[in-house]
Structure formats: C-alpha cells, structure tokens
Scaffold this active site. Structure first.
Site, PDB file in Angstrom:
ATOM      1  N   GLY A  10      -9.498  63.884   4.242  1.00 35.08           N
ATOM      2  CA  GLY A  10      -8.628  64.169   5.391  1.00 35.08           C
ATOM      3  C   GLY A  10      -9.570  63.976   6.730  1.00 35.08           C
ATOM      4  N   LEU A  11      -8.332  63.733   7.994  1.00 31.53           N
ATOM      5  CA  LEU A  11      -9.155  63.753   9.086  1.00 31.53           C
ATOM      6  C   LEU A  11      -9.754  65.311   9.652  1.00 31.53           C
ATOM      7  CD1 LEU A  11      -5.467  62.576  11.441  1.00 31.53           C
ATOM      8  CD2 LEU A  11      -7.371  61.476  10.621  1.00 31.53           C
ATOM      9  N   ARG A  97      -6.033  83.334   7.988  1.00 30.93           N
ATOM     10  CA  ARG A  97      -6.280  84.487   8.607  1.00 30.93           C
ATOM     11  C   ARG A  97      -5.655  85.577   9.025  1.00 30.93           C
ATOM     12  NH1 ARG A  97      -3.784  78.475  10.975  1.00 30.93           N
ATOM     13  NH2 ARG A  97      -5.825  77.100  10.694  1.00 30.93           N
ATOM     14  N   CYS A 126      -6.100  75.336  15.440  1.00 36.57           N
ATOM     15  CA  CYS A 126      -6.838  75.130  16.714  1.00 36.57           C
ATOM     16  C   CYS A 126      -5.753  74.919  18.347  1.00 36.57           C
ATOM     17  CB  CYS A 126      -6.718  72.995  16.829  1.00 36.57           C
ATOM     18  SG  CYS A 126      -4.703  72.748  16.056  1.00 36.57           S
ATOM     19  N   GLY A 157      -3.249  66.296  15.628  1.00 29.08           N
ATOM     20  CA  GLY A 157      -2.995  67.482  14.003  1.00 29.08           C
ATOM     21  C   GLY A 157      -2.275  67.994  13.165  1.00 29.08           C
ATOM     22  N   LYS A 206       1.558  81.954  15.017  1.00 33.61           N
ATOM     23  CA  LYS A 206      -0.455  81.631  14.973  1.00 33.61           C
ATOM     24  C   LYS A 206      -0.716  82.543  16.514  1.00 33.61           C
ATOM     25  CE  LYS A 206      -0.073  78.177  11.098  1.00 33.61           C
ATOM     26  NZ  LYS A 206      -0.692  76.613  11.348  1.00 33.61           N
ATOM     27  N   ARG A 228       4.346  68.840  20.108  1.00 36.23           N
ATOM     28  CA  ARG A 228       4.351  67.999  20.038  1.00 36.23           C
ATOM     29  C   ARG A 228       3.685  66.618  20.742  1.00 36.23           C
ATOM     30  NH1 ARG A 228       0.183  68.286  16.325  1.00 36.23           N
ATOM     31  NH2 ARG A 228       1.481  69.568  14.823  1.00 36.23           N
ATOM     32  N   HIS A 235      -5.718  68.476  22.120  1.00 32.91           N
ATOM     33  CA  HIS A 235      -4.490  68.633  23.113  1.00 32.91           C
ATOM     34  C   HIS A 235      -4.903  69.916  24.313  1.00 32.91           C
ATOM     35  CE1 HIS A 235      -3.766  68.816  18.589  1.00 32.91           C
ATOM     36  NE2 HIS A 235      -3.704  70.584  18.446  1.00 32.91           N
TER      37      HIS A 235
END
Ligand code: 2RA
Length: 330
Positions: A10-11, A97, A126, A157, A206, A228, A235
C-alpha cells in the site's frame, strides 16, 4: 532483527519500506506481508529481494516487530495474534489508538512511556501527529487550553484509489472507481472518513481524542474541521491555539525553533511559509505564519504542514521501532 511490514504494497507500507531503508534500519530478515494476490511478489530492501508472504507465514516466522498499515479490521484480528507470540506490533490503523491499555506514541513527545510489555503500540492519525509535534513544547511552557484546527488534507491520505481519481479528473476523464462522493479536482470536500451522530467526521474526532491522549491532558478542548483538497501529498493545518499563560511572540518563535521535529519556515517578507510541496519526502513538521490572535487573549495562530505519508505515518512508526531497539525493549 526480523521485521514484518503488514500492508507492504500500500501507499503507507511502501513508504515504510522506503523510510526503513533510508534510516538504515538493520534487519536480518524482512517479511513484507500483503493480500494473497501479492504473495510471491519480490520487494527490494537494501539491495536484497524479499518475497511478499501471507499473514499466516509471517505469524509462523515470529518476527520481533510487525509494523501494520492494512486497515483497522486486519489490525483488530491479527495484531493480538502477533502479540501473543511475542512480536511487538506498531499499528498505523485507528483500531487500538483509543484503547486505554494501548499507548499512542509520537516519539518526540512520549516514547519514554514505552516498556517491553507494550506489545501493541498505536501510531496516531497523520493529522494529529503533525499538530501535537508543533504544539507540545508550547504546551509545556504555556499550557494549551483550547485548539481550533482546520485541515487541508492530501488525497494520499485516502490511498491509491483517491490518487487515481484525482489524476483521472485532472486528465479530463471521469474517475473509473471514485474514492469520494464528489469530484476532488478543482474542488474541496469537508468530509474525511464517515460522519458521526454529532455531525463531526471520524477524522475530526480523532484529532479531538488523540490529541488529549498523546499530550496527556483531557482538559484540552479541541474542535476540528477536516477537509480533503486536491493535493498530491502533504497535509496542511490552520491552528488557532489558546493557552492558559500569556506568551511572548519572540519566545514562542524561539521555542518552535528548538522543538524536536519542527522546522520553522516563517518569513512572510520573503513569501516564506510552509507549503505541501515543500514537505513531500521530508520528515520535518513545517511551522509558519506564527502570529498572535488579537481577537482574544493568550491565543496564537499558526500554519503547520507535514508529509502525511512520512512523519504522519511511516516515519513516526519507524521512529517508534528505532526507539524500541535502542532501548532494548525488543
Ligand atoms: C486521511 N488521516 O488523511 C486520514 C487517514 N490517513 O485520510
């Protein structure tokens, strides 16, 4: 040292391998883990080729550390299985988290809380990481009371599907498999992740909840609007922060200059301020546009930019792994 990277194709997983190699993280064996269709693909690491393996094979290999970036459901199911065999898991998903038994770690702030007993360690979101890196030293000096933050988040993201949507739209084509409910090119979406009953998105909540946990202060009030934007990496955040103590602007700048992980980019006379393009491929949290909010006492505005795939995910996770090794905790 045997290390697994779960979600290696993945990225973020790809970035993790890149960061591990850049930082010369010494490995005896690398276990790139991905879905069944990727098993057998070769991944290059420090001049050697390693085959992608299945989760089952990675478990059988009993790695010392497993860095996860494969979504919350995978982490929920498999992180405990790795922990049960003694592997230390560093998980980039949101699965653990806010679990009170799990530590949420930004090494510059709270790595010292880690012990050998921490077998599942959560990597924060992030957009949270870059904000707490920028604010923590100021918090130590002036005590943060309230944060109002608006974010401007890159499509990376979301992942490859969103990058593809942006590139197809930018090429004048309809997105073949859109990641978003609306076009993203030449547009912005005040919608990251899903909406909660309180009208905020999961991404916004978050930032509220993770910030308090990482900074160790549930009295900190945070309100967020996460947006976004059609940017390919990096970011940005407009942060308005109210402190308990009065501050001196010169001292604020001095504190930011010496804050671990921060690079002050603040000279508007020369048109110098943080921009996503300048964060790409770097680990620094760029801070600029620092200025007093004259509309209320003890309040500061700042603009904070970071590469969301690096310090916002991969680098932070690798720094946790480096700390564990350096302190003999794995
Ligand atoms: C996003 N922070 O930007 C979230 C997850 N990477 O979409």
């Amino acid at each position: 040292m045997k290390l697994a990277v779960v979600g290696a194709t993945g990225l973020v997983g790809t970035e993790m391998l890149k960061v591990l190699a850049e930082r010369h993280f010494q490995l005896d064996e690398l276990l790139p883990v991905a879905s069944a269709r990727s098993v057998g693909q070769l991944v290059e690491y420090q001049g050697r080729q390693f085959p992608v393996v299945s989760m089952e094979d990675a478990l059988a290999a009993a790695p010392d550390i497993a860095i996860f970036s494969a979504g919350g459901s995978v982490s929920k199911e498999f992180a405990p299985q790795f922990a049960a065999i003694g592997t230390t898991v560093i998980d980039n998903s949101s699965a653990w988290r806010m679990d009170p038994s799990k530590k949420l770690v930004v090494p510059e702030l709270n790595a010292q809380e880690l012990t050998a007993q921490d077998k599942i360690i959560a990597n924060p979101n992030c957009s949270t990481i870059q904000m707490v890196v920028a604010l923590n030293e100021l918090h130590q000096r002036y005590k943060v009371r309230r944060i109002v933050v608006s974010t401007y988040q890159s499509v990376t993201g979301t992942g490859k599907k969103a990058v593809d949507q942006l590139m197809q739209e930018r090429a004048g084509q309809p997105a073949s498999a859109p990641a978003y409910p609306h076009p993203i090119d030449l547009n912005v979406l005040p919608h990251i992740d899903v909406f909660e009953p309180n009208g905020y998105t999961k991404e916004e909540m978050k930032m509220v909840n993770e910030t308090r946990k990482i900074m160790g202060d549930d009295s900190i009030r945070v309100t967020a609007t996460c947006v976004r934007i059609p940017v390919m990496g990096g970011h940005s955040e407009a942060i308005n922060v109210e402190f308990a103590e009065e501050f001196d602007e010169a001292e604020v700048l001095e504190i930011l200059r010496r804050t671990p992980g921060v690079e002050l980019v603040d000279d508007v006379a020369q048109n110098r301020y943080p921009m996503p393009k300048d964060s790409r491929g770097r680990d620094a949290v760029l801070v600029g546009r620092v200025r007093r909010d004259a509309t209320q006492p003890r309040t500061l505005n700042m603009w904070v930019v970071a590469d969301n795939l690096r310090k916002g995910a991969a680098t932070n996770a690798v720094q946790i792994a480096e700390y564990l090794v350096a302190m003999g905790l794995v």
